[in-house]
Design an enzyme around this catalytic site. Structure first.
Site, short mmCIF file in Angstrom:
data_model
loop_
_atom_site.label_atom_id
_atom_site.label_comp_id
_atom_site.label_asym_id
_atom_site.label_seq_id
_atom_site.Cartn_x
_atom_site.Cartn_y
_atom_site.Cartn_z
N TYR A 58 0.84 -1.21 0.00
CA TYR A 58 0.00 0.00 0.00
C TYR A 58 0.88 1.27 0.00
O TYR A 58 0.72 2.12 -0.89
CB TYR A 58 -0.93 -0.03 1.21
CG TYR A 58 -2.42 0.10 0.87
CD1 TYR A 58 -2.85 0.56 -0.37
CD2 TYR A 58 -3.40 -0.21 1.81
CE1 TYR A 58 -4.20 0.69 -0.66
CE2 TYR A 58 -4.76 -0.09 1.52
CZ TYR A 58 -5.14 0.36 0.29
OH TYR A 58 -6.48 0.49 0.02
N GLU A 94 2.15 6.53 -6.97
CA GLU A 94 1.07 7.40 -7.47
C GLU A 94 1.39 8.87 -7.22
O GLU A 94 1.25 9.71 -8.12
CB GLU A 94 -0.25 7.02 -6.79
CG GLU A 94 -0.75 5.65 -7.21
CD GLU A 94 -1.95 5.16 -6.40
OE1 GLU A 94 -2.72 5.99 -5.90
OE2 GLU A 94 -2.12 3.93 -6.27
C1 LIG Z 1 -11.60 11.90 -8.42
C2 LIG Z 1 -10.31 12.03 -7.72
C3 LIG Z 1 -10.13 11.02 -6.65
C4 LIG Z 1 -8.93 11.30 -5.83
C5 LIG Z 1 -8.96 10.54 -4.57
C6 LIG Z 1 -7.70 10.58 -3.83
C7 LIG Z 1 -7.72 9.48 -2.82
C8 LIG Z 1 -6.47 9.19 -2.25
C9 LIG Z 1 -6.36 8.00 -1.34
C10 LIG Z 1 -6.38 6.68 -2.03
C11 LIG Z 1 -5.10 5.95 -1.94
C12 LIG Z 1 -5.21 4.64 -2.71
C13 LIG Z 1 -3.89 4.15 -3.08
C14 LIG Z 1 -3.94 2.83 -3.79
O1 LIG Z 1 -4.38 3.00 -5.10
C15 LIG Z 1 -2.59 2.23 -3.75
C16 LIG Z 1 -2.65 0.75 -3.91
O2 LIG Z 1 -3.62 0.09 -4.08
S1 LIG Z 1 -1.15 0.05 -3.79
C17 LIG Z 1 -1.42 -1.70 -3.77
C18 LIG Z 1 -1.78 -2.22 -2.40
N1 LIG Z 1 -3.16 -2.13 -2.28
C19 LIG Z 1 -3.90 -2.95 -1.55
O3 LIG Z 1 -3.44 -3.85 -0.87
C20 LIG Z 1 -5.33 -2.74 -1.69
C21 LIG Z 1 -6.02 -2.99 -0.44
N2 LIG Z 1 -7.35 -2.56 -0.67
C22 LIG Z 1 -8.30 -3.43 -0.98
O4 LIG Z 1 -8.15 -4.61 -0.96
C23 LIG Z 1 -9.64 -2.92 -1.35
O5 LIG Z 1 -9.53 -1.90 -2.17
C24 LIG Z 1 -10.52 -2.64 -0.19
C25 LIG Z 1 -11.82 -2.00 -0.67
C26 LIG Z 1 -9.83 -1.69 0.76
C27 LIG Z 1 -10.77 -4.01 0.39
O6 LIG Z 1 -11.42 -3.99 1.48
P1 LIG Z 1 -12.50 -5.10 1.80
O7 LIG Z 1 -13.29 -4.56 2.90
O8 LIG Z 1 -13.20 -5.53 0.55
O9 LIG Z 1 -11.63 -6.26 2.36
P2 LIG Z 1 -11.69 -7.78 2.13
O10 LIG Z 1 -10.92 -8.13 0.94
O11 LIG Z 1 -11.24 -8.36 3.41
O12 LIG Z 1 -13.22 -8.15 1.86
C28 LIG Z 1 -14.29 -8.00 2.79
C29 LIG Z 1 -15.38 -9.01 2.53
O13 LIG Z 1 -15.94 -8.84 1.23
C30 LIG Z 1 -15.67 -10.00 0.45
N3 LIG Z 1 -15.39 -9.55 -0.91
C31 LIG Z 1 -14.92 -8.36 -1.25
N4 LIG Z 1 -14.75 -8.30 -2.58
C32 LIG Z 1 -15.12 -9.50 -3.05
C33 LIG Z 1 -15.18 -10.06 -4.33
N5 LIG Z 1 -14.78 -9.39 -5.42
N6 LIG Z 1 -15.61 -11.33 -4.45
C34 LIG Z 1 -16.00 -12.05 -3.38
N7 LIG Z 1 -15.99 -11.56 -2.13
C35 LIG Z 1 -15.55 -10.31 -1.98
C36 LIG Z 1 -14.52 -10.65 1.11
O14 LIG Z 1 -14.42 -12.00 0.85
C37 LIG Z 1 -14.85 -10.40 2.56
O15 LIG Z 1 -15.90 -11.27 2.94
P3 LIG Z 1 -16.12 -11.79 4.42
O16 LIG Z 1 -16.35 -10.59 5.28
O17 LIG Z 1 -17.31 -12.66 4.32
O18 LIG Z 1 -14.88 -12.51 4.78
#
Ligand SMILES: CCCCCCCCCCCCC[C@@H](O)CC(=O)SCCNC(=O)CCNC(=O)[C@H](O)C(C)(C)COP(=O)(O)OP(=O)(O)OC[C@H]1O[C@@H](n2cnc3c(N)ncnc32)[C@H](O)[C@@H]1OP(=O)(O)O
Length: 242
Positions: free
Chosen positions: A164, A171
């Site tokens: 992250y 970015e």
């Molecule tokens: C218009 C101008 C906009 C400007 C905005 C400026 C914003 C600046 C800040 C933003 C910074 C972002 C930077 C970023 O881009 C950098 C990177 O990404 S670098 C690479 C490293 N990144 C990561 O590791 C990403 C981590 N983030 C994520 O994984 C997700 O995005 C996130 C939404 C945060 C994930 O969270 P989530 O709550 O979904 O976590 P889980 O994976 O544990 O899932 C929770 C439960 O949901 C189920 N789930 C989710 N998605 C799916 C799917 N596709 N299929 C099936 N099930 C899914 C998952 O299984 C969990 O279920 P349960 O609770 O039953 O276990």
């Protein structure tokens, strides 16, 4: 006689209950979606490695993979929909910020400003996103299929600790590198006088975007740390925005 479910462990029962709530169509769609996304990001990884091995430089790499990157990153907008209709238990806000900031990076920064496409920072965030997404989507796929290898679960909830911040550095450096070109060209800006009587300066907008990482990124990072504690250590975590 006891049924199969009664014989299962508490964890298996919980998984079965979750699946039943989700519904068969939703589970089938999510399985298809996650397989497609894993494949897409794998194609991207292979293309990057091949390009680098053939050319021996990162110059030109972005142009080579741009179409695939734009397609799969834009496709991820569906994830906001998944949360909104409740087929995944994730916050719409957290997912929305994550997906929209990436789409913004791809379309309105890297794709729009050719001069920055060969910057090392572009390669940094693309490589980091690729590794993360291959892990994340394969985690969801195996989880839905009920055959989740521990190392994928471990990778999903540990790699982000380093990935992250690295992605954010890539970015931010990329947006920073784009500033002189944006200022010189006046792209996406609206100067007065004009028929709408509105002025907009993309240069300052980009600076605001960079500053918005300060309050927003920690929220995403701490969200993932909470998910990590919940999934790897079984802690019950209450999310404020749920
Ligand atoms: C218009 C101008 C906009 C400007 C905005 C400026 C914003 C600046 C800040 C933003 C910074 C972002 C930077 C970023 O881009 C950098 C990177 O990404 S670098 C690479 C490293 N990144 C990561 O590791 C990403 C981590 N983030 C994520 O994984 C997700 O995005 C996130 C939404 C945060 C994930 O969270 P989530 O709550 O979904 O976590 P889980 O994976 O544990 O899932 C929770 C439960 O949901 C189920 N789930 C989710 N998605 C799916 C799917 N596709 N299929 C099936 N099930 C899914 C998952 O299984 C969990 O279920 P349960 O609770 O039953 O276990």
């Amino acid at each position: 006689m006891a049924s199969g479910e009664e014989d299962g462990t508490v964890e298996e029962k919980e998984t079965n209950n979750k699946k039943r709530t989700k519904g068969t169509i939703a589970t089938a769609w999510l399985t298809f979606y996650n397989i497609a996304m894993t494949a897409g990001w794998l194609v991207l990884a292979v293309a990057m490695v091949r390009y680098y091995l053939q050319k021996g430089t990162h110059k030109g790499l972005y142009r080579n993979i741009a179409k695939t990157l734009k397609f799969f990153q834009t496709f991820a907008l569906l994830e906001v929909g998944h949360c909104a209709i409740g087929i995944v238990r994730t916050s719409v806000i957290v997912t929305g910020v994550q997906v929209c900031s990436r789409i913004f990076m791809v379309w309105f920064v890297t794709n729009s400003i050719r001069q920055i496409q060969n910057e090392e920072s572009v390669i940094l965030f693309v490589v980091v996103w690729t590794i993360t997404e291959i892990t994340r989507y394969s985690f969801y796929t195996f989880n839905l299929l009920n055959h989740l290898p521990y190392f994928i679960k471990w990778a999903r909830y540990n790699m982000f600790i380093v990935m992250y911040p690295l992605g954010v550095i890539g970015e931010l450096l990329t947006i920073h590198a784009s500033l002189p070109y944006v200022r010189r060209s006046g792209m996406y800006s609206l100067r007065l006088p004009n028929k709408y009587n509105v002025s907009f300066d993309y240069y300052y907008f980009l600076i605001i975007v960079m500053l918005s990482y300060i309050p927003l990124f920690p929220q995403l990072y701490f969200h993932m740390l909470r998910q990590r504690r919940r999934v790897l250590h079984g802690e019950i975590v209450v999310e404020k925005d749920e």
